[in-house]
Scaffold this motif. Structure first.
Motif, PDB file in Angstrom:
ATOM      1  N   LEU A 201     -26.549  41.354 -45.783  1.00  0.00           N
ATOM      2  CA  LEU A 201     -27.480  41.013 -44.707  1.00  0.00           C
ATOM      3  C   LEU A 201     -26.786  40.753 -43.373  1.00  0.00           C
ATOM      4  O   LEU A 201     -27.345  41.019 -42.308  1.00  0.00           O
ATOM      5  N   HIS A 252     -27.185  29.919 -38.790  1.00  0.00           N
ATOM      6  CA  HIS A 252     -27.958  30.209 -39.999  1.00  0.00           C
ATOM      7  C   HIS A 252     -28.510  31.629 -39.972  1.00  0.00           C
ATOM      8  O   HIS A 252     -28.610  32.288 -41.015  1.00  0.00           O
ATOM      9  N   PRO A 256     -26.155  34.587 -42.448  1.00  0.00           N
ATOM     10  CA  PRO A 256     -27.078  34.132 -43.494  1.00  0.00           C
ATOM     11  C   PRO A 256     -26.324  33.596 -44.705  1.00  0.00           C
ATOM     12  O   PRO A 256     -25.358  34.210 -45.166  1.00  0.00           O
ATOM     13  N   TYR A 259     -27.564  32.495 -50.342  1.00  0.00           N
ATOM     14  CA  TYR A 259     -28.904  32.465 -50.940  1.00  0.00           C
ATOM     15  C   TYR A 259     -29.748  33.634 -50.436  1.00  0.00           C
ATOM     16  O   TYR A 259     -30.545  34.206 -51.185  1.00  0.00           O
ATOM     17  N   TYR A 260     -29.568  34.010 -49.158  1.00  0.00           N
ATOM     18  CA  TYR A 260     -30.314  35.115 -48.558  1.00  0.00           C
ATOM     19  C   TYR A 260     -29.510  36.418 -48.572  1.00  0.00           C
ATOM     20  O   TYR A 260     -30.075  37.505 -48.689  1.00  0.00           O
ATOM     21  N   ASP A 261     -28.196  36.301 -48.412  1.00  0.00           N
ATOM     22  CA  ASP A 261     -27.314  37.455 -48.311  1.00  0.00           C
ATOM     23  C   ASP A 261     -26.672  37.702 -49.672  1.00  0.00           C
ATOM     24  O   ASP A 261     -25.627  37.149 -50.011  1.00  0.00           O
ATOM     25  N   ARG A 262     -27.316  38.547 -50.474  1.00  0.00           N
ATOM     26  CA  ARG A 262     -26.845  38.768 -51.844  1.00  0.00           C
ATOM     27  C   ARG A 262     -25.461  39.416 -51.878  1.00  0.00           C
ATOM     28  O   ARG A 262     -24.632  39.113 -52.735  1.00  0.00           O
ATOM     29  N   SER A 265     -22.986  36.763 -51.477  1.00  0.00           N
ATOM     30  CA  SER A 265     -22.881  36.001 -52.722  1.00  0.00           C
ATOM     31  C   SER A 265     -21.978  36.709 -53.727  1.00  0.00           C
ATOM     32  O   SER A 265     -21.123  36.082 -54.380  1.00  0.00           O
TER      33      SER A 265
END
Length: 286
Positions: A201, A252, A256, A259-262, A265
């Motif tokens: 993201l 933020h 990101p 949690y939002y940016d896989r 992660s």
């Protein structure tokens, strides 16, 4: 420099005392957008070259990618590249996500998430560049992997400035290459918004691209400064006022959380070991 020929309202071409270089100083947001767009149009029409932005809190004498900073010899450059390639091969083997997009983009996306590579970050949105110029990055940890962005203050910098570099990169499209990839005579450019899946993201939030200069013979140069086409300067007080405090231009939003940016992660869980030589997948604090 081409900006010296530009004459628009609420702006002037003048020397920057801190660096000794000439800059195009703008006093109005409309002047900023017009100056930024001037070289996009001119170079696109005359050179088949895209012009993109990089925000800086001060002007440096060079423009080197993180992998080559502090390197002064070809042997040192070769060693850094070899270490990076080894690390990327290991990441590919351990993480299936790299199989979903072109191999040429693997180093580029890792640059965007914190590793030290031969690529340099750019953005395609002048307001995002302005945001970076208005913030300082603070890192801690063994490899500086824990990052915090702090907004610059006019109270601490009464006569502070921000700078937006206008950087040129070849943008002739070769249909044999992967989407978002541009290989020209002087540079390689990757538009991460088109080159990697959108589960990553951050590039989309930042309008992010990366580029690097091609070598004349065997090795690419250590310094990419020859691609700077102009510098726009804005007073820090003006820049902070123009940006305001909207949610779309905050840490933020531009970085990101996982949690939002896989994709972020996945990279954080990849097991890539942090090192001073190659950096790390950065942990960005809000």
């Amino acid at each position: 420099m081409p900006l010296s020929k530009l004459s628009i309202r609420d702006s002037e071409y003048l020397p920057d005392a801190a660096s000794g270089r000439c800059v195009y100083h703008v006093y109005d947001p409309h002047a900023l957008v017009q100056a930024a767009g001037y070289l996009k149009f001119k170079n696109g029409a005359e050179k088949d070259e895209g012009v993109f932005f990089r925000g800086e809190s001060k002007l440096h004498g060079s423009l080197s990618p993180t992998l080559f900073r502090g390197v002064s010899t070809q042997a040192g450059q070769s060693r850094k590249i070899s270490e990076l390639n080894k690390a990327i091969r290991q990441l590919r083997e351990d993480n299936n996500i790299f199989g979903s997009f072109a191999q040429e983009s693997h180093e580029a996306i890792l640059q965007h998430y914190g590793l030290k590579t031969s690529w340099l970050d750019l953005v395609d949105n002048v307001w995002v560049a302005l945001w970076f110029a208005c913030h300082r990055t603070h890192g801690t940890g063994p490899a500086g992997e824990y990052l915090h962005f702090e907004k610059r203050s006019v109270h601490k910098e009464l006569d502070g400035f921000v700078y937006v570099l206008l950087v040129g990169a070849d943008q002739g499209r070769d249909t044999r290459r992967a989407p978002g990839h541009y290989l020209g005579k002087n540079t390689e450019l990757i538009d991460l918004r088109a080159a990697v899946p959108s589960i990553f993201l951050r590039p989309h939030a930042q309008h992010g691209l990366v580029f690097r200069v091609r070598g004349d013979q065997v090795m690419r140069p250590i310094d990419y400064h020859k691609q700077v086409r102009g510098v726009i300067r804005i007073s820090l007080a003006d820049a902070l006022t123009w940006l305001g405090n909207g949610r779309m231009l905050g840490v933020h939003a531009l970085f990101p959380p996982p949690y939002y940016d896989r994709g972020y992660s996945i990279l954080l869980k990849s097991g890539f070991p942090a090192s001073k030589e190659l950096g790390a997948i950065s942990h960005v604090g809000a």
